[in-house]
Design an enzyme around this catalytic site. Sequence first.
Site, PDB file in Angstrom:
ATOM      1  N   CYS A   1       0.851  -1.176   0.000  1.00  0.00           N
ATOM      2  CA  CYS A   1       0.000   0.000   0.000  1.00  0.00           C
ATOM      3  C   CYS A   1       0.891   1.231   0.000  1.00  0.00           C
ATOM      4  O   CYS A   1       1.907   1.286   0.691  1.00  0.00           O
ATOM      5  CB  CYS A   1      -0.941   0.095   1.195  1.00  0.00           C
ATOM      6  SG  CYS A   1      -2.157  -1.208   1.257  1.00  0.00           S
TER       7      CYS A   1
ATOM      8  N   ARG B   1       3.877  -0.402  -4.834  1.00  0.00           N
ATOM      9  CA  ARG B   1       3.556  -0.929  -3.513  1.00  0.00           C
ATOM     10  C   ARG B   1       2.217  -1.661  -3.490  1.00  0.00           C
ATOM     11  O   ARG B   1       1.820  -2.223  -2.466  1.00  0.00           O
ATOM     12  CB  ARG B   1       3.514   0.202  -2.488  1.00  0.00           C
ATOM     13  CG  ARG B   1       4.806   0.974  -2.401  1.00  0.00           C
ATOM     14  CD  ARG B   1       4.686   2.096  -1.418  1.00  0.00           C
ATOM     15  NE  ARG B   1       4.595   1.590  -0.072  1.00  0.00           N
ATOM     16  CZ  ARG B   1       5.636   1.356   0.722  1.00  0.00           C
ATOM     17  NH1 ARG B   1       6.850   1.581   0.275  1.00  0.00           N
ATOM     18  NH2 ARG B   1       5.474   0.897   1.933  1.00  0.00           N
TER      19      ARG B   1
ATOM     20  N   TRP C   1      -2.735  -2.634  -1.729  1.00  0.00           N
ATOM     21  CA  TRP C   1      -2.456  -4.064  -1.910  1.00  0.00           C
ATOM     22  C   TRP C   1      -3.320  -4.751  -0.872  1.00  0.00           C
ATOM     23  O   TRP C   1      -3.091  -4.620   0.328  1.00  0.00           O
ATOM     24  CB  TRP C   1      -0.969  -4.350  -1.669  1.00  0.00           C
ATOM     25  CG  TRP C   1      -0.584  -5.751  -2.007  1.00  0.00           C
ATOM     26  CD1 TRP C   1      -0.239  -6.240  -3.233  1.00  0.00           C
ATOM     27  CD2 TRP C   1      -0.480  -6.853  -1.100  1.00  0.00           C
ATOM     28  NE1 TRP C   1       0.057  -7.583  -3.145  1.00  0.00           N
ATOM     29  CE2 TRP C   1      -0.094  -7.976  -1.853  1.00  0.00           C
ATOM     30  CE3 TRP C   1      -0.702  -7.012   0.264  1.00  0.00           C
ATOM     31  CZ2 TRP C   1       0.106  -9.237  -1.282  1.00  0.00           C
ATOM     32  CZ3 TRP C   1      -0.518  -8.263   0.837  1.00  0.00           C
ATOM     33  CH2 TRP C   1      -0.107  -9.358   0.069  1.00  0.00           C
TER      34      TRP C   1
ATOM     35  N   ASN D   1      -1.631   2.151   5.605  1.00  0.00           N
ATOM     36  CA  ASN D   1      -0.769   1.080   5.085  1.00  0.00           C
ATOM     37  C   ASN D   1      -0.372   0.237   6.280  1.00  0.00           C
ATOM     38  O   ASN D   1       0.252   0.753   7.206  1.00  0.00           O
ATOM     39  CB  ASN D   1       0.464   1.705   4.414  1.00  0.00           C
ATOM     40  CG  ASN D   1       1.558   0.685   4.145  1.00  0.00           C
ATOM     41  OD1 ASN D   1       1.274  -0.491   3.958  1.00  0.00           O
ATOM     42  ND2 ASN D   1       2.800   1.129   4.127  1.00  0.00           N
ATOM     43  N   GLY D   2      -0.740  -1.038   6.267  1.00  0.00           N
ATOM     44  CA  GLY D   2      -0.403  -1.914   7.391  1.00  0.00           C
ATOM     45  C   GLY D   2      -1.592  -2.786   7.732  1.00  0.00           C
ATOM     46  O   GLY D   2      -2.505  -2.942   6.917  1.00  0.00           O
TER      47      GLY D   2
ATOM     48  N   GLU E   1      16.904 -17.935  -8.404  1.00  0.00           N
ATOM     49  CA  GLU E   1      16.540 -16.559  -8.771  1.00  0.00           C
ATOM     50  C   GLU E   1      15.962 -16.519 -10.196  1.00  0.00           C
ATOM     51  O   GLU E   1      14.990 -15.813 -10.460  1.00  0.00           O
ATOM     52  CB  GLU E   1      17.767 -15.648  -8.628  1.00  0.00           C
ATOM     53  CG  GLU E   1      17.582 -14.204  -9.044  1.00  0.00           C
ATOM     54  CD  GLU E   1      16.444 -13.459  -8.341  1.00  0.00           C
ATOM     55  OE1 GLU E   1      15.911 -13.961  -7.342  1.00  0.00           O
ATOM     56  OE2 GLU E   1      16.076 -12.382  -8.834  1.00  0.00           O
TER      57      GLU E   1
ATOM     58  N   LYS F   1      12.189 -15.221 -11.074  1.00  0.00           N
ATOM     59  CA  LYS F   1      11.930 -14.130 -12.029  1.00  0.00           C
ATOM     60  C   LYS F   1      10.870 -14.561 -13.038  1.00  0.00           C
ATOM     61  O   LYS F   1       9.957 -13.812 -13.340  1.00  0.00           O
ATOM     62  CB  LYS F   1      13.223 -13.819 -12.763  1.00  0.00           C
ATOM     63  CG  LYS F   1      13.949 -12.543 -12.749  1.00  0.00           C
ATOM     64  CD  LYS F   1      13.783 -11.457 -11.791  1.00  0.00           C
ATOM     65  CE  LYS F   1      13.203 -11.667 -10.467  1.00  0.00           C
ATOM     66  NZ  LYS F   1      13.636 -11.113  -9.297  1.00  0.00           N
TER      67      LYS F   1
ATOM     68  N   GLU G   1       7.374 -14.861 -11.323  1.00  0.00           N
ATOM     69  CA  GLU G   1       6.813 -13.577 -10.912  1.00  0.00           C
ATOM     70  C   GLU G   1       6.185 -12.804 -12.055  1.00  0.00           C
ATOM     71  O   GLU G   1       5.115 -12.242 -11.905  1.00  0.00           O
ATOM     72  CB  GLU G   1       7.925 -12.672 -10.341  1.00  0.00           C
ATOM     73  CG  GLU G   1       8.347 -12.962  -8.946  1.00  0.00           C
ATOM     74  CD  GLU G   1       9.475 -12.023  -8.506  1.00  0.00           C
ATOM     75  OE1 GLU G   1       9.380 -11.486  -7.417  1.00  0.00           O
ATOM     76  OE2 GLU G   1      10.455 -11.844  -9.267  1.00  0.00           O
TER      77      GLU G   1
ATOM     78  N   HIS H   1      16.296 -36.653  -7.787  1.00  0.00           N
ATOM     79  CA  HIS H   1      15.474 -37.017  -6.630  1.00  0.00           C
ATOM     80  C   HIS H   1      14.042 -36.504  -6.767  1.00  0.00           C
ATOM     81  O   HIS H   1      13.385 -36.251  -5.769  1.00  0.00           O
ATOM     82  CB  HIS H   1      16.108 -36.470  -5.346  1.00  0.00           C
ATOM     83  CG  HIS H   1      17.474 -37.024  -5.092  1.00  0.00           C
ATOM     84  ND1 HIS H   1      17.681 -38.345  -4.773  1.00  0.00           N
ATOM     85  CD2 HIS H   1      18.693 -36.452  -5.163  1.00  0.00           C
ATOM     86  CE1 HIS H   1      18.989 -38.549  -4.631  1.00  0.00           C
ATOM     87  NE2 HIS H   1      19.627 -37.411  -4.879  1.00  0.00           N
TER      88      HIS H   1
ATOM     89  N   LYS I   1       6.057  -4.566  -4.313  1.00  0.00           N
ATOM     90  CA  LYS I   1       7.512  -4.493  -4.164  1.00  0.00           C
ATOM     91  C   LYS I   1       7.931  -4.398  -2.703  1.00  0.00           C
ATOM     92  O   LYS I   1       8.968  -4.897  -2.306  1.00  0.00           O
ATOM     93  CB  LYS I   1       8.041  -3.283  -4.929  1.00  0.00           C
ATOM     94  CG  LYS I   1       9.546  -3.290  -4.993  1.00  0.00           C
ATOM     95  CD  LYS I   1      10.065  -2.575  -6.178  1.00  0.00           C
ATOM     96  CE  LYS I   1      11.534  -2.831  -6.351  1.00  0.00           C
ATOM     97  NZ  LYS I   1      11.832  -4.189  -6.781  1.00  0.00           N
TER      98      LYS I   1
HETATM   99  C1  G6P Z   1       8.733  -8.788  -2.584  1.00  0.00           C
HETATM  100  C2  G6P Z   1       9.288  -8.331  -3.914  1.00  0.00           C
HETATM  101  C3  G6P Z   1      10.568  -9.092  -4.223  1.00  0.00           C
HETATM  102  C4  G6P Z   1      11.564  -8.931  -3.080  1.00  0.00           C
HETATM  103  C5  G6P Z   1      10.961  -9.342  -1.739  1.00  0.00           C
HETATM  104  C6  G6P Z   1      11.857  -8.951  -0.584  1.00  0.00           C
HETATM  105  O1  G6P Z   1       8.286 -10.093  -2.686  1.00  0.00           O
HETATM  106  O2  G6P Z   1       8.330  -8.517  -4.929  1.00  0.00           O
HETATM  107  O3  G6P Z   1      11.136  -8.589  -5.411  1.00  0.00           O
HETATM  108  O4  G6P Z   1      12.687  -9.714  -3.341  1.00  0.00           O
HETATM  109  O5  G6P Z   1       9.718  -8.673  -1.549  1.00  0.00           O
HETATM  110  O6  G6P Z   1      11.925  -7.556  -0.524  1.00  0.00           O
HETATM  111  P1  G6P Z   1      13.120  -6.725   0.060  1.00  0.00           P
HETATM  112  O7  G6P Z   1      12.721  -5.304  -0.150  1.00  0.00           O
HETATM  113  O8  G6P Z   1      13.179  -7.084   1.523  1.00  0.00           O
HETATM  114  O9  G6P Z   1      14.361  -7.090  -0.648  1.00  0.00           O
END
Ligand code: G6P
Length: 614
Positions: A2, A27, A73, A99-100, A487, A491, A494, A510, A609
């Site tokens: 948010c 956000r 969000w 926000n929270g 990673e 990606k 996501e 396995h 994010k």
């Molecule tokens: C969210 C974002 C990711 C990020 C993760 C951790 O899931 O979409 O891209 O890696 O949070 O966020 P941070 O700000 O703690 O790296």
Amino acid sequence: MCGIVAYYGPDQAYDFLIKGLQRLEYRGYDSAGIALLNGDLRIYKNKGKVSELENVAQGQNLSGTRGIGHTRWATHGEPNTVNAHPHLSQSGDIALIHNGIIENYDTLKKVLIERGHEFKSDTDTEVLTHLIEEIKEQENVDLLEAVRLALNEVVGAYAIVILSKNDPNTLIAARKGSPLVVGISDREGEFYLASDATPIVEYTKTVTYLNDNEIVAIQDGKMTIKTIDNVSKSPFIQELEISLDALEKGGYEHFMLKEIFEQPKSIYDSMRGRFDPQNLTFAMRSLEEYASKIKNLDRIIIVACGTSWHAGLVGEYLIEEFGRIPVEVEYASEFRYRNPIITEDDLVIAISQSGETADTLAALELAKEKGATIYGICNVVGSSIPRLTHAGAYTHAGPEIGVASTKSFTAQVTVLTLLALGIADIRGKISRERLREMFAELDTIPQKVEELLQSCNEKCKEIAAAYVDAPNCLYLGRGYNFPVALEGALKLKEISYIHAEGYPAAEMKHGPIALIDEEMPVVVIATKRNYYEKVLSNIQEVKARKGKIIAIVTEGDEKVAEIADHYIEIPDTEDCLTPILATIPLQLLSYYIAVMRGCNVDQPRNLAKSVTVE
Ligand code: G6P
């Protein structure tokens, strides 16, 4: 998650609110809304993005020199227009954005319903708006005192901003656990509030970050800050260092692509001035200050979430290889809830792009309580985690707007490399010779990343076109390349919504091997320096089952290139620096697949994010 913005001043608030919400859309983008105060209190809100809110607002009365805005969000209540913020009090006189999460909202709501309150939404936020009004009336106090008393009854996390029709010259905000910045204009009586500094930087560079349990009141053009226990505070005023250019797309189609292409610079900026390759010394204050602690360390714990957790895994390999200290890498959410063993001798490193991730923050608080030394590797300057830690090193990746993390990951790995080498140096675990080699190689990385971006971009596009309809994808790597596989898979998941899994290459037999048939693309990181022959065998195992191999290989490799269906070359480098290079084609591959599938790469569905809820 948010995003919140607010304006108080002589100008009309609307433009700042909309622009600010657009900047904060990373956000959350389930719904957006604003409230404007100009004698009357008007609310416009809508399900969906800020652009849809603009459509709703068009043609309406948008006057008001005080205003608040929110991009959501969803947590409590589905993402629809009714649940969109701002929320109003029972009388409709008080508007609030949040926000929270208000954890005890249910208990509070029951009491308020008994007192005759009627709620329109399913949100926890609306309860707080009603509570403030109830207290104001029952206790016969002013708005500021009512907010303070209400916050004393609230359990949970919040950044809130409140406007009241009956107090047109007042704007009140507070924070606990969710970020809030106040921008102070050169013009007397003008203030900008936001979840982070990005909406503010265009208007003023002078800001103060609110601390937990603080309430800021702007009354008759003057700002005061007090705690929820009624203790006055002096604001700590600082100057922002973000430039406006960094917040624009700069000619790229998406922020994500821009951020991928910024990596030569962000990696360079993250290492710049931090080591001297001639004298073989480090210039990292945190290393100097904590040298004696580092010398006697028995263990390091790394806590993080998402992509930052993957960087943490690379960090584990780096610190164990060079510093020879046992390292544990923990998901912050698991760590904080399982009564972990933490002692005063531990060093706990938190890695976080945003510096606001709720679970990482809570894990750090726990570690700090137990007496551990806590260290932060964060990107957003002034965010909550760096403000909590004893020491740390910022990644200088610059603002990252695309929700999927790209340049932050490579910047985090860069800083972790320096940290590992610094720890090794302090503990006498690395020879001068080896340190010289490492510094020399680190120096070449930004240039190698630049060359790689140029050489692999088209190839990634071609390969993406061949797999755009794949329902699944497997990523394999060993050693330093195992976190890269994780990673790469994250990606793809996501941003393209293709189901993808990362595995240590040897674990394939396995379980995941059962999934392999002629339909299954398998991305294998098969670079030369380490485990090469072993990964080659894993590739053969996939080929034998007709899987399609997309290999990331070292420049000049012939063996893998011959058997792979597709291959992408990356420059040769130290094994421990491979993650920085090998990640880049995987970012591009995901990006192009997502674009070809018509996905919103910068704002993938359901994600945010900055994850400020548990
Ligand atoms: C969210 C974002 C990711 C990020 C993760 C951790 O899931 O979409 O891209 O890696 O949070 O966020 P941070 O700000 O703690 O790296």
